[in-house]
Design an enzyme around this catalytic site. Structure first.
Site, mmCIF file in Angstrom:
data_model
loop_
_atom_site.group_PDB
_atom_site.id
_atom_site.type_symbol
_atom_site.label_atom_id
_atom_site.label_comp_id
_atom_site.label_asym_id
_atom_site.label_seq_id
_atom_site.Cartn_x
_atom_site.Cartn_y
_atom_site.Cartn_z
ATOM 1 C CE1 TYR A 54 36.927 -9.319 12.331
ATOM 2 C CE2 TYR A 54 36.859 -8.418 10.105
ATOM 3 C CZ TYR A 54 37.524 -8.628 11.300
ATOM 4 O OH TYR A 54 38.804 -8.148 11.465
ATOM 5 C CG ASP A 92 35.250 -14.382 22.754
ATOM 6 O OD1 ASP A 92 34.839 -13.975 23.857
ATOM 7 O OD2 ASP A 92 36.389 -14.886 22.611
ATOM 8 C CG HIS A 107 41.475 -5.100 20.208
ATOM 9 N ND1 HIS A 107 42.449 -6.074 20.221
ATOM 10 C CD2 HIS A 107 42.115 -3.939 20.515
ATOM 11 C CE1 HIS A 107 43.625 -5.534 20.519
ATOM 12 N NE2 HIS A 107 43.440 -4.238 20.710
ATOM 13 C CB CYS A 115 26.151 3.439 9.787
ATOM 14 S SG CYS A 115 26.000 4.399 8.274
ATOM 15 C CB SER A 176 51.139 -13.400 21.802
ATOM 16 O OG SER A 176 50.590 -12.411 20.960
ATOM 17 C CD GLU A 202 53.570 -19.949 23.506
ATOM 18 O OE1 GLU A 202 54.013 -21.076 23.277
ATOM 19 O OE2 GLU A 202 53.003 -19.240 22.673
HETATM 20 N N1 APR Z 1 45.623 -20.913 27.972
HETATM 21 C C1 APR Z 1 46.395 -19.820 28.153
HETATM 22 N N2 APR Z 1 47.034 -19.192 27.153
HETATM 23 C C2 APR Z 1 46.878 -19.697 25.918
HETATM 24 C C3 APR Z 1 46.078 -20.837 25.646
HETATM 25 C C4 APR Z 1 45.443 -21.455 26.744
HETATM 26 N N3 APR Z 1 44.681 -22.520 26.609
HETATM 27 N N4 APR Z 1 46.133 -21.085 24.317
HETATM 28 C C5 APR Z 1 46.927 -20.149 23.786
HETATM 29 N N5 APR Z 1 47.386 -19.313 24.735
HETATM 30 C C6 APR Z 1 48.270 -18.160 24.593
HETATM 31 C C7 APR Z 1 49.319 -18.312 23.531
HETATM 32 O O1 APR Z 1 50.470 -18.941 24.068
HETATM 33 C C8 APR Z 1 49.576 -16.862 23.131
HETATM 34 O O2 APR Z 1 50.608 -16.290 23.928
HETATM 35 O O3 APR Z 1 47.470 -17.064 24.196
HETATM 36 C C9 APR Z 1 48.248 -16.161 23.437
HETATM 37 C C10 APR Z 1 47.441 -15.782 22.207
HETATM 38 O O4 APR Z 1 48.166 -14.863 21.453
HETATM 39 P P1 APR Z 1 47.579 -14.209 20.118
HETATM 40 O O5 APR Z 1 47.059 -15.268 19.205
HETATM 41 O O6 APR Z 1 48.631 -13.306 19.583
HETATM 42 O O7 APR Z 1 46.318 -13.387 20.632
HETATM 43 P P2 APR Z 1 46.251 -11.961 21.349
HETATM 44 O O8 APR Z 1 47.466 -11.696 22.157
HETATM 45 O O9 APR Z 1 44.933 -11.878 22.022
HETATM 46 O O10 APR Z 1 46.236 -10.994 20.092
HETATM 47 C C11 APR Z 1 46.096 -9.601 20.320
HETATM 48 O O11 APR Z 1 46.053 -9.234 17.986
HETATM 49 O O12 APR Z 1 45.473 -9.714 15.837
HETATM 50 C C12 APR Z 1 45.146 -8.997 16.931
HETATM 51 O O13 APR Z 1 43.168 -7.886 17.342
HETATM 52 C C13 APR Z 1 43.750 -9.151 17.462
HETATM 53 O O14 APR Z 1 43.016 -8.859 19.761
HETATM 54 C C14 APR Z 1 43.959 -9.492 18.922
HETATM 55 C C15 APR Z 1 45.367 -8.971 19.177
#
Ligand code: APR
Length: 237
Positions: A54, A92, A107, A115, A176, A202
């Site tokens: 972190y 962030d 999250h 603490c 995602s 996607e």
């Molecule tokens: N613009 C739009 N979408 C995007 C871009 C972009 N430039 N780049 C990536 N993505 C999409 C990807 O296609 C994907 O579907 O963002 C998504 C990111 O997915 P993850 O990496 O799984 O992130 P997230 O869904 O935020 O994860 C949820 O999982 O591990 C935990 O706590 C963590 O908050 C997080 C949670």
């Protein structure tokens, strides 16, 4: 909610700022086991590793800036007269730096720690370590990043559920659809008849639950969607 809108963001909204996503081929979970850095068990087993993970994420905040998608959401909130809530899974601070106010970090936040002995919560901008002492109870070794780990309850769920139960529009951006409860928000919004839109690079895992999907970079899709929405909403008010 009056013309209520709930927006959920995930890692994709910050990707073009240079913050790594979790599940891409070059994502954070390719290099780290979730069990090691995002669970209480992992922290208990190797707190030094977890603090380092972190700390690295926190250090990158100084090198990144909000992008056009963060700005578009903040701008929409500022000008929209109906109810609006932005829920982010991101840890962030780019939404607040862009100017978002009605914001829930479900999250947790990289810039906070607490603490585990007395639950006192503080701001942190530098590195954390197993040597840190709690300013409230004076105990050493119990400070941890204020991140909601797997198996823990996300923050402010009742406020989020209440907003979802009253919204007319739900928009999921850059997520995602793999992590619950956030991935289930679309089902709650659908159940009360809200229009559900996905803006993502996607199709997400839950794309079939949305009324509409627009696919492309967040910096383009979010700006286009919310500036059009602002125009229509000012015409109808
Ligand atoms: N613009 C739009 N979408 C995007 C871009 C972009 N430039 N780049 C990536 N993505 C999409 C990807 O296609 C994907 O579907 O963002 C998504 C990111 O997915 P993850 O990496 O799984 O992130 P997230 O869904 O935020 O994860 C949820 O999982 O591990 C935990 O706590 C963590 O908050 C997080 C949670």
């Amino acid at each position: 909610m009056n013309g209520g809108i709930v927006v959920l963001t995930g890692a994709g909204v910050s990707a073009e700022s240079g913050v790594r996503t979790f599940r891409a081929a070059d994502g954070l979970w390719e290099e780290h086991r979730i069990e090691d850095v995002a669970t209480v068990e992992g922290f208990t087993r190797d707190p030094v590793l977890v603090h380092r993970f972190y700390n690295e994420r926190r250090q990158t905040l100084a090198t990144v800036q909000p992008n056009a998608a963060h700005q578009a959401l903040a701008n929409f909130e500022k000008n929209y007269t109906g109810d609006f809530l932005l829920v982010t899974q991101n840890i962030d601070d780019l939404h607040e730096r862009a100017g978002s106010k009605r914001l829930i970090h479900m999250h947790g936040e990289l810039l906070r720690m607490f603490c585990t002995q007395c639950m006192h919560n503080i701001n942190i901008t530098g590195d954390s370590s197993v040597e840190d002492t709690c300013v409230a109870c004076g105990k050493r070794g119990g400070m941890r990043p204020d991140i909601v780990w797997f198996g823990e309850m996300p923050y402010q769920m009742s406020a989020i559920e209440q907003a979802l139960m009253q919204c007319d529009l739900f928009v999921a951006i850059g997520t995602s659809g793999n992590v619950y409860p956030a991935a289930g928000f679309v089902q709650s919004a659908r159940a009360i008849g809200a229009r559900c839109v996905e803006l993502n690079l996607e199709q997400s895992t839950t794309h079939h639950l949305f009324d509409e999907g627009r696919y492309g970079p967040a910096t383009e899709e979010v700006e286009a969607f919310f500036s059009a929405l602002l125009k229509t909403s000012s015409l109808t008010q």
